[in-house]
Structure formats: C-alpha cells, structure tokens
Design a protein around this motif. Structure first.
Motif, PDB file in Angstrom:
ATOM      1  N   LEU A 212     -11.540  -8.649 -69.617  1.00  0.00           N
ATOM      2  CA  LEU A 212     -12.760  -8.176 -69.709  1.00  0.00           C
ATOM      3  C   LEU A 212     -14.309  -8.518 -68.985  1.00  0.00           C
ATOM      4  N   SER A 213     -13.407 -10.331 -67.889  1.00  0.00           N
ATOM      5  CA  SER A 213     -14.918 -10.373 -67.745  1.00  0.00           C
ATOM      6  C   SER A 213     -14.915 -10.063 -66.740  1.00  0.00           C
ATOM      7  N   PRO A 214     -16.402  -9.727 -65.340  1.00  0.00           N
ATOM      8  CA  PRO A 214     -16.894  -9.186 -64.707  1.00  0.00           C
ATOM      9  C   PRO A 214     -16.774 -10.609 -63.420  1.00  0.00           C
ATOM     10  N   LEU A 215     -15.568  -9.408 -62.477  1.00  0.00           N
ATOM     11  CA  LEU A 215     -15.153 -11.247 -61.696  1.00  0.00           C
ATOM     12  C   LEU A 215     -16.312 -11.586 -60.926  1.00  0.00           C
ATOM     13  N   PRO A 216     -16.948 -10.534 -59.854  1.00  0.00           N
ATOM     14  CA  PRO A 216     -17.839 -11.084 -59.370  1.00  0.00           C
ATOM     15  C   PRO A 216     -19.031 -12.405 -59.663  1.00  0.00           C
ATOM     16  N   GLU A 217     -19.312 -12.339 -61.014  1.00  0.00           N
ATOM     17  CA  GLU A 217     -20.479 -12.968 -61.827  1.00  0.00           C
ATOM     18  C   GLU A 217     -19.422 -14.354 -61.983  1.00  0.00           C
ATOM     19  N   MET A 218     -18.170 -14.599 -62.575  1.00  0.00           N
ATOM     20  CA  MET A 218     -17.855 -15.236 -62.765  1.00  0.00           C
ATOM     21  C   MET A 218     -16.907 -16.690 -61.889  1.00  0.00           C
ATOM     22  N   LEU A 219     -16.857 -15.413 -61.244  1.00  0.00           N
ATOM     23  CA  LEU A 219     -16.220 -16.423 -60.087  1.00  0.00           C
ATOM     24  C   LEU A 219     -17.144 -16.889 -58.809  1.00  0.00           C
ATOM     25  N   ARG A 220     -18.677 -16.179 -59.467  1.00  0.00           N
ATOM     26  CA  ARG A 220     -19.962 -17.006 -58.323  1.00  0.00           C
ATOM     27  C   ARG A 220     -20.402 -18.486 -59.651  1.00  0.00           C
ATOM     28  N   LEU A 221     -20.043 -18.749 -60.109  1.00  0.00           N
ATOM     29  CA  LEU A 221     -20.377 -19.458 -61.668  1.00  0.00           C
ATOM     30  C   LEU A 221     -19.076 -20.951 -61.216  1.00  0.00           C
ATOM     31  N   LEU A 222     -18.196 -20.649 -60.823  1.00  0.00           N
ATOM     32  CA  LEU A 222     -17.146 -21.461 -60.051  1.00  0.00           C
ATOM     33  C   LEU A 222     -17.186 -21.557 -59.099  1.00  0.00           C
ATOM     34  N   ARG A 223     -17.848 -20.726 -57.556  1.00  0.00           N
ATOM     35  CA  ARG A 223     -17.887 -21.474 -57.228  1.00  0.00           C
ATOM     36  C   ARG A 223     -19.335 -22.414 -56.263  1.00  0.00           C
ATOM     37  N   ASP A 224     -20.311 -21.790 -57.828  1.00  0.00           N
ATOM     38  CA  ASP A 224     -21.159 -23.022 -57.486  1.00  0.00           C
ATOM     39  C   ASP A 224     -21.156 -24.168 -58.035  1.00  0.00           C
ATOM     40  N   PHE A 225     -19.806 -24.543 -59.166  1.00  0.00           N
ATOM     41  CA  PHE A 225     -19.682 -25.928 -58.989  1.00  0.00           C
ATOM     42  C   PHE A 225     -18.370 -26.723 -58.589  1.00  0.00           C
ATOM     43  N   PHE A 226     -17.682 -26.171 -58.535  1.00  0.00           N
ATOM     44  CA  PHE A 226     -16.519 -26.548 -57.370  1.00  0.00           C
ATOM     45  C   PHE A 226     -17.097 -26.540 -56.312  1.00  0.00           C
ATOM     46  N   GLU A 227     -17.949 -26.131 -55.303  1.00  0.00           N
ATOM     47  CA  GLU A 227     -18.979 -26.415 -54.319  1.00  0.00           C
ATOM     48  C   GLU A 227     -19.299 -28.170 -54.576  1.00  0.00           C
ATOM     49  N   GLY A 228     -19.327 -28.696 -55.502  1.00  0.00           N
ATOM     50  CA  GLY A 228     -20.219 -29.969 -55.089  1.00  0.00           C
ATOM     51  C   GLY A 228     -19.125 -30.904 -55.506  1.00  0.00           C
ATOM     52  N   ARG A 229     -18.096 -30.297 -55.703  1.00  0.00           N
ATOM     53  CA  ARG A 229     -16.525 -31.191 -56.220  1.00  0.00           C
ATOM     54  C   ARG A 229     -15.467 -31.309 -55.587  1.00  0.00           C
ATOM     55  N   PRO A 230     -14.891 -31.830 -54.175  1.00  0.00           N
ATOM     56  CA  PRO A 230     -14.178 -30.955 -53.389  1.00  0.00           C
ATOM     57  C   PRO A 230     -12.719 -32.515 -53.736  1.00  0.00           C
ATOM     58  N   ALA A 231     -12.907 -33.156 -55.341  1.00  0.00           N
ATOM     59  CA  ALA A 231     -12.076 -33.902 -55.020  1.00  0.00           C
ATOM     60  C   ALA A 231     -11.269 -33.047 -56.258  1.00  0.00           C
ATOM     61  N   THR A 232     -11.487 -32.099 -56.989  1.00  0.00           N
ATOM     62  CA  THR A 232     -11.339 -30.877 -57.809  1.00  0.00           C
ATOM     63  C   THR A 232     -10.261 -29.635 -57.455  1.00  0.00           C
TER      64      THR A 232
END
Length: 410
Positions: A212-232
């Motif tokens: 029941l999660s809106p994929l585009p919205e949730m994936l944008r949040l994750l993209r913003d976070f992981f873009e700054g953490r290449p080691a994770t």
C-alpha cells in the motif's frame, strides 16, 4: 607462620570449605607463593567462577611470584582445569569470588553468570534436549550439564524440572529464561553496533516496501538518502499484507514502509501519509446498476484480492466477502489491471486509481455496505533495538520528510 614464606593449598574441586580468616595469619611482608600450571579454555566451560579465578590470579602475578607445576592434573569432571597450590588448605571455589591483594585473599560470594551459560539454557529449551543443544553449540553433553547446574546453584532455585523424560522449565525457570533472552538479544545488538561503529556506516540497509506504499514517492525518499552514501548498499524488497511485519520482526529487514498496528509495542513508527482504500470495478463488470451493490449481490462475482506474502504469520484478509469467488494476485499493480480488464472487483489504494475514477475507466462502489477505509502509511522499525549510523540517519530523514509533508497539508 610469621616472618617466613608460606605455601597454602587450594584445590578447585575440593568439597571442603575455607575460612577466609585462615589466610589472614600472614605477618606483614609475608608473600604467599602461588603456583599455577597451564590450563586449557575447555576447563572453564560453563564455570564463570573458574574463569574469574584465572583472571584475578593473572592480574595478581604482576606483584607476586608464580611458579608452575607440570604434573598433578585434576581428574575431576573438568579435565585439564588449573590447580592452585598454597599448601594444605583446601576450598571449594564454586561460590567464591577471589580478590587478591599483596598479602590477603578475600573471599566474597560470586553470583554472576556468563553469556555462554545463558546461551546454554536457551539452547536446551529451544532444541528440546541437552544432546541437541550440545550439538548446536558445539559443546559436550557434560560441560553443558555443568553450565546449567552451576547457574542453578548460583541463583538458588532449579531452572528445570528433571522428573520426566525431558527437561522442562519450572515456572521460575520460564521467568528467568525470558529475562535471559532479553540480555542475549541486547548483547547481540551491542556486538553488531560495535562492529558497525568500527567499520563506519553499515555496508547494507534492508528496506521493505509494502503493497500500500506509493512507489514513486517512497523511492524518491530513498534515492535522496542513498545518493549521499555510496558505501551503503540498498537491499530493497517488496512484501504484501503481513509480509513486511514478518520480515521486520524476524530480523530480515531494518525498516519497512507499510501500515502497522501502532498499539503494538514491538514497532517504533513515523506517520508518513494516509492512504484511502476504495472499492472499485470496471463499468462493464457489474451485471446490475451500481446503486444495487450489496454483499449478497457481489458474492456471486469475482473479487480480486492480494496474497499475503508472510510465511509464518497467520494469513490476513481485508474486505473479503465470505463465500465469494476470488482471484488472487501478488501486488496492487496486477490487481489494478485485473480490475480494469473486468476480471474482478476489489479495494484499491486511492493513489493508484484517482486518475481512472476521474476519467470513468473505473467506478467507485462506495455506499452504505462498502465504505472502504483509511490506513496510515508509516515507516516502522523494531522498538528497543540498536540501529546503526546509516539506519539512524535514514530514520531522521523520514522524520523530517513526514514533518514537511504535514506542514504542506491544507
């Protein structure tokens, strides 16, 4: 004994008791000679007292003379355990804690137990027998038995009822094990957290997105976070119904984006957004006017439902009409297409059907019988657990995003 070196004797497995006053007769300046012989770690299995003695005398060796004896191995249950020779006095060390100073050995009760002992108790209960527990832990049957009896002797009550064929926990043993398992879990978390701190941020974060999660919205949040953490690395998984809860509670996920029972104390949550569930069908699907929709009339029609992806939790059904024919699918996008093609009807999240409801490709079946519902989409993690630096940073980002979304609402 004053004015000369003295040798006293302590045997680790003697049944005798030693009055602490016997070791206080040394005159100032007298230095007891302590002789140790080599010891193997196996000699300490299940016996915290012996380990404490070894450590205490080891520290004492900086100020006192140590000799070694090459023979005289103890033939008791702990083969290869150390013997401490200080003359002819003997003591049972099973409940004595040693603190050695320059001329005096103090004896005080010792009631601590090791993680190995707690794991032994947990393994016996989990595996159902001493033999199976010993196999799981890679230990011998006698050392496991000794570990458990030592704990029982220390705490002063039996953990197991041994009257039957199998060892069964006593009521006090059940309460003790429940607390012991909390200690073991906390220690495991601490070890993981220490390893994470030593290595920097976690090498991987496991995130589960619910159905029941809106994929585009949730994936944008994750993209913003992981873009700054290449080691994770992001390990992303999809699960439906109670599947996300199972993955989180069984330790296979660090974070889920789904709905949960927020009264459940096992979850720590951040409210992200409400999701409205709407009963819908294709215009050509109903063989009667939409105003005549009722549970009785809909029972003869195919209802499309999501399959629960959980393996070990009881299956859950939401909005399913009892006795109706069903078509099961794995995710909401497949369910939407099934409904659009007129193969069934069902409840859909608003963010997936708003456009189709506006342009007439889907009909809302909301009435007095089918009201739909609203769930709160949340970010959830296990409460009371240690979370690594990257997981904690993602949690803070989700909190900030949730606050921002709340401020943007009219």
């Amino acid at each position: 004994m004053a004015g000369r070196k003295a040798t006293l004797g302590i045997s680790l497995y003697d049944a005798g008791a030693l009055d602490a006053a016997d070791l206080r007769h040394f005159a100032p300046g007298a230095a007891p000679k302590i002789e140790l012989r080599p010891v193997q770690a196996e000699g300490f299995d299940g016996d915290q007292n012996l380990a404490q003695v070894w450590l205490r005398f080891g520290a004492f060796g900086k100020t006192q003379y140590f000799g070694t004896a090459g023979s005289g191995y103890d033939n008791s249950a702990h083969v290869g355990a150390p013997s401490f020779f200080l003359g002819d006095l003997h003591a049972s060390l099973s409940k004595l804690f040693y603190k050695v100073s320059s001329n005096i050995v103090d004896f005080t009760p010792m009631y601590g137990f090791t993680l190995a002992q707690l794991r032994s108790i947990d393994a016996v209960v989990s595996e159902g027998s001493l033999q199976a527990a010993a196999l799981r832990l890679g230990r011998t049957h006698p050392t496991l038995h000794t570990a458990i009896t030592n704990v029982e002797r220390q705490i002063g009550f039996p953990l197991f009822d041994r009257a039957g064929y199998r060892m069964v926990l006593t009521p006090a043993g059940e309460a003790f094990l429940a607390r012991a398992r909390r200690v073991l879990t906390e220690m495991a978390d601490l070890q993981v957290y220490a390893a994470q701190l030593a290595a920097g941020e976690e090498s991987e974060l496991r995130v589960v997105i619910g159905d029941l999660s809106p994929l585009p919205e949730m994936l944008r949040l994750l993209r913003d976070f992981f873009e700054g953490r290449p080691a994770t690395r992001l390990h992303l998984q999809f699960a439906a119904i109670s599947g996300p809860w199972e993955l989180l509670l069984e330790g296979h996920a660090d974070l889920i984006l789904h709905h949960v029972d927020q009264s459940d104390p096992r979850f720590e949550t951040i409210d992200l957004r409400p999701v409205r569930l709407i009963p819908v069908s294709a215009p050509s699907f109903l063989p009667f006017p939409v105003g005549e929709v009722s549970p009785e009339r809909m029972r003869d029609l195919v209802q499309c439902v999501i399959r629960d992806s959980a393996q070990n939790l009881p299956a859950r059904n939401y909005y399913v009409i009892e006795g109706a024919r069903t078509c099961t699918v794995s995710d909401q996008l497949m369910k939407k297409e099934v409904i659009l093609q007129g193969l069934g009807w069902g409840h859909m999240p608003d963010f997936l059907v708003d456009t189709e409801l506006r342009d007439g490709r889907l009909l809302s079946l909301v009435n007095g019988y089918f009201r739909g519902g609203v769930i709160e989409l949340v970010a959830a993690r296990q409460a009371g657990r240690v979370h690594g630096p990257a997981a904690s940073a993602l949690w803070r980002l989700l909190k900030a995003s949730a606050a921002s979304m709340s401020e943007d609402k009219p």
